[in-house]
Design a protein around this motif. Structure first.
Motif, PDB file in Angstrom:
ATOM      1  N   SER A  89     -10.418  -3.680  -7.823  1.00 46.93           N
ATOM      2  CA  SER A  89     -10.333  -2.583  -6.856  1.00 46.93           C
ATOM      3  C   SER A  89      -9.210  -2.772  -5.855  1.00 46.93           C
ATOM      4  CB  SER A  89     -11.660  -2.479  -6.082  1.00 46.93           C
ATOM      5  OG  SER A  89     -12.740  -2.241  -6.945  1.00 46.93           O
ATOM      6  N   SER A  90      -8.652  -1.650  -5.442  1.00 45.81           N
ATOM      7  CA  SER A  90      -7.701  -1.646  -4.324  1.00 45.81           C
ATOM      8  C   SER A  90      -8.379  -0.998  -3.135  1.00 45.81           C
ATOM      9  CB  SER A  90      -6.438  -0.878  -4.689  1.00 45.81           C
ATOM     10  OG  SER A  90      -5.670  -1.605  -5.607  1.00 45.81           O
ATOM     11  N   ILE A  91      -8.493  -1.773  -2.076  1.00 40.04           N
ATOM     12  CA  ILE A  91      -9.247  -1.319  -0.914  1.00 40.04           C
ATOM     13  C   ILE A  91      -8.329  -1.265   0.289  1.00 40.04           C
ATOM     14  CG2 ILE A  91     -11.242  -1.782   0.549  1.00 40.04           C
ATOM     15  CD1 ILE A  91     -12.020  -1.423  -2.322  1.00 40.04           C
ATOM     16  N   CYS A  92      -8.373  -0.137   0.984  1.00 38.78           N
ATOM     17  CA  CYS A  92      -7.530   0.036   2.156  1.00 38.78           C
ATOM     18  C   CYS A  92      -8.375  -0.157   3.417  1.00 38.78           C
ATOM     19  CB  CYS A  92      -6.927   1.440   2.115  1.00 38.78           C
ATOM     20  SG  CYS A  92      -5.588   1.674   3.247  1.00 38.78           S
ATOM     21  N   PHE A  93      -7.864  -0.982   4.328  1.00 38.85           N
ATOM     22  CA  PHE A  93      -8.555  -1.209   5.601  1.00 38.85           C
ATOM     23  C   PHE A  93      -7.797  -0.508   6.721  1.00 38.85           C
ATOM     24  CE2 PHE A  93     -11.598  -4.543   4.422  1.00 38.85           C
ATOM     25  CZ  PHE A  93     -11.113  -4.907   3.185  1.00 38.85           C
ATOM     26  N   ILE A  94      -8.451   0.466   7.346  1.00 36.36           N
ATOM     27  CA  ILE A  94      -7.830   1.169   8.472  1.00 36.36           C
ATOM     28  C   ILE A  94      -8.462   0.636   9.758  1.00 36.36           C
ATOM     29  CG2 ILE A  94      -7.371   3.414   9.508  1.00 36.36           C
ATOM     30  CD1 ILE A  94      -8.097   4.609   6.696  1.00 36.36           C
ATOM     31  N   ILE A 106       0.227   9.917   0.543  1.00 33.39           N
ATOM     32  CA  ILE A 106      -0.171  10.034  -0.853  1.00 33.39           C
ATOM     33  C   ILE A 106      -1.682  10.159  -0.987  1.00 33.39           C
ATOM     34  CG2 ILE A 106      -0.257   8.787  -3.055  1.00 33.39           C
ATOM     35  CD1 ILE A 106       2.545   7.633  -2.171  1.00 33.39           C
ATOM     36  N   CYS A 107      -2.394   9.317  -0.239  1.00 30.54           N
ATOM     37  CA  CYS A 107      -3.851   9.396  -0.269  1.00 30.54           C
ATOM     38  C   CYS A 107      -4.329  10.714   0.326  1.00 30.54           C
ATOM     39  CB  CYS A 107      -4.470   8.243   0.516  1.00 30.54           C
ATOM     40  SG  CYS A 107      -4.470   6.706  -0.411  1.00 30.54           S
ATOM     41  N   SER A 140       0.843  -1.193   0.000  1.00 25.41           N
ATOM     42  CA  SER A 140       0.000   0.000   0.000  1.00 25.41           C
ATOM     43  C   SER A 140       0.878   1.243   0.000  1.00 25.41           C
ATOM     44  CB  SER A 140      -0.890  -0.018   1.235  1.00 25.41           C
ATOM     45  OG  SER A 140      -0.104  -0.096   2.392  1.00 25.41           O
ATOM     46  N   PRO A 141       0.408   2.272  -0.654  1.00 28.46           N
ATOM     47  CA  PRO A 141       1.168   3.527  -0.664  1.00 28.46           C
ATOM     48  C   PRO A 141       1.123   4.156   0.719  1.00 28.46           C
ATOM     49  CG  PRO A 141      -0.995   3.853  -1.629  1.00 28.46           C
ATOM     50  CD  PRO A 141      -0.879   2.392  -1.328  1.00 28.46           C
ATOM     51  N   GLN A 185      -3.659  -2.743   2.674  1.00 30.09           N
ATOM     52  CA  GLN A 185      -4.377  -2.601   1.406  1.00 30.09           C
ATOM     53  C   GLN A 185      -4.510  -3.958   0.716  1.00 30.09           C
ATOM     54  OE1 GLN A 185      -3.564   0.981  -0.860  1.00 30.09           O
ATOM     55  NE2 GLN A 185      -3.671  -0.173  -2.761  1.00 30.09           N
ATOM     56  N   PHE A 186      -5.719  -4.224   0.206  1.00 25.66           N
ATOM     57  CA  PHE A 186      -5.976  -5.489  -0.480  1.00 25.66           C
ATOM     58  C   PHE A 186      -6.478  -5.227  -1.891  1.00 25.66           C
ATOM     59  CE2 PHE A 186      -6.003  -6.737   3.888  1.00 25.66           C
ATOM     60  CZ  PHE A 186      -5.605  -8.071   3.910  1.00 25.66           C
ATOM     61  N   HIS A 187      -6.202  -6.189  -2.743  1.00 28.92           N
ATOM     62  CA  HIS A 187      -6.748  -6.116  -4.090  1.00 28.92           C
ATOM     63  C   HIS A 187      -7.902  -7.098  -4.241  1.00 28.92           C
ATOM     64  CE1 HIS A 187      -7.076  -7.107  -8.393  1.00 28.92           C
ATOM     65  NE2 HIS A 187      -6.873  -5.813  -8.536  1.00 28.92           N
ATOM     66  N   PHE A 188      -8.979  -6.636  -4.837  1.00 25.92           N
ATOM     67  CA  PHE A 188     -10.135  -7.490  -5.091  1.00 25.92           C
ATOM     68  C   PHE A 188     -10.462  -7.464  -6.575  1.00 25.92           C
ATOM     69  CE2 PHE A 188     -10.460  -6.314  -0.693  1.00 25.92           C
ATOM     70  CZ  PHE A 188     -10.923  -7.459  -0.059  1.00 25.92           C
TER      71      PHE A 188
END
Lengths: 231, 231
Positions: B108-113, B12-13, B7-8, B37-40
């Motif tokens: 999609s690239s999804i970030c989990f916080i 950056i985000c 994940s960046p 960050q995960f890719h789906f």
DNA sequence: ATCATAACATGATATTTAACATAAAGCGGT
DNA sequence: ACCGCTTTATGTTAAATATCATGTTATGAT
């Protein structure tokens, strides 16, 4: 435009609302100094679509509707707020002007908490902010879920749903005085007034409810629930 | 169940999202350490209705749908989230479990916080909390207004509305590839699949849009807007 | 009390939408 | 290429809902 009335100390509301839990005594008294309470008679306009949002509205007593013109001769009711509910909590952060009007549908006491003051408290108290966030989410979820629940129901299901909502969530009794006209019912659940009347007549004929003007008694809540769930 | 990807840096985000404006450098790096960050792939399930909410979801790239079963053979799409949108921001404060499923409708690239980490930051930074509140309100207002706008429209109006929404708010172009099937369109705007197909055919026959499988070109956006406003 | 107006009520009809049926076209797997 | 499956497509019919018409009952103002 509402009459100013003596408002109770915020302390009193704090007990009834989950809102102010995290505020210390001195913070509560700061809020206390920047609020004003007004009385609105049934039918009185609290604010008009497009008005600037200067305050957060807290329903101290009564019942108010949030509504919106959608065409020359049609309105839509977005939601109904009851005592201890906040209104504008959501819009106050993302909008400068109301996108709905607010009208009292029962004699109501409405508390206006100045926006600036409120925001200042949030910025200086993260825990209070968290409380607000939680409260906001709940309100939001409720409105959204109500809308979604309705949208997949047929006319009978919608009427059943809204009657149970009044009984269970607002009046906590199976007998209550409907605070809205049949036309307003229609605006609330996306129906035509004639069909609201018609379906309610059917329910009456089926012995599910009793109607006496605006006084409604739900005599068979189980059946009403079944109709709400099915439709 | 998605594949972990590099994940960046949140930095950056932060530039792209209005979200993290108020976070100082050190706070941002704290957030940075509790996210993944995960890719789906298209069609992959991100989370299932009923799953515990452990994280806030940030759409880094792609497109996801929030949806909900309403009966054996029927679903409802609550909303579609696009890059820079947060999901669960609302539910995370009022619920412990998702009341909807999430599925990628594009790669999609999804970030989990992590939820805990996020909440800790809010509680310790009132200004950050305000930012979150603002962001939440906007998302909320959008979903709510979209839903209300749709509910007073007829079939043609709803199709017109959603096509313009894709063009204007998601793809920023009058030509785009529809990320959803006709059935999903129906679930999104409360119609039957057959009618979605039918109305779109009508629009094509009327020269308002061109259809090539999932590729849609809006050739007469003004007319489409008129249909959306009327219906 | 009387009038005017709005709300309630119900029947008849028209329109919209859903449901059913069927078929062609696209698509992944072998 | 061929098969099975899903999606797209379109016609037909049935059901749900809106609209129109008309009368009755409540309600507020004078």
């Amino acid at each position: 435009m509402g009459t100013l009335e003596k408002s109770p100390d915020c302390q009193i509301c704090a007990f009834k609302s989950l809102m102010f839990n995290s505020l210390k005594q001195d913070q509560l008294s700061k809020i206390n100094t920047c609020k004003e309470q007004f009385h609105f008679g049934k039918g009185e306009l609290v604010c008009r679509e497009g008005d600037p949002i200067n305050a957060i509205i807290y329903v101290h007593a009564g019942l108010i509707k949030l509504h919106k013109r959608i065409s020359e001769n049609q309105s839509q009711i977005i939601s109904i707020a009851k005592p201890f509910d906040f209104v504008g909590l959501i819009s106050v952060f993302s909008k400068t002007n109301y996108f709905y009007s607010i009208t009292a549908i029962e004699d109501s006491s409405i508390c206006f908490i100045a926006k600036d003051c409120f925001i200042r408290e949030i910025a200086s108290n993260g825990q209070f902010a968290l409380d607000i966030l939680t409260r906001m989410s709940k309100t939001n979820d409720d409105v959204l879920e109500a809308k979604f629940a309705l949208s997949s129901k047929n006319l009978r299901g919608r009427i059943a749903h809204i009657l149970l909502d009044f009984a269970n969530n607002i009046y906590k009794s199976n007998e209550f005085e409907l605070p809205v006209s049949r036309r307003e019912m229609a605006e609330l659940i996306d129906m035509r007034m004639e069909n609201v009347i018609r379906v309610m007549s059917e329910f009456r004929q089926d012995g599910i409810i009793k109607i006496n003007g605006h006084i409604i008694e739900i005599t068979n809540p189980n059946m009403l629930q079944k109709i709400s769930d099915m439709g």
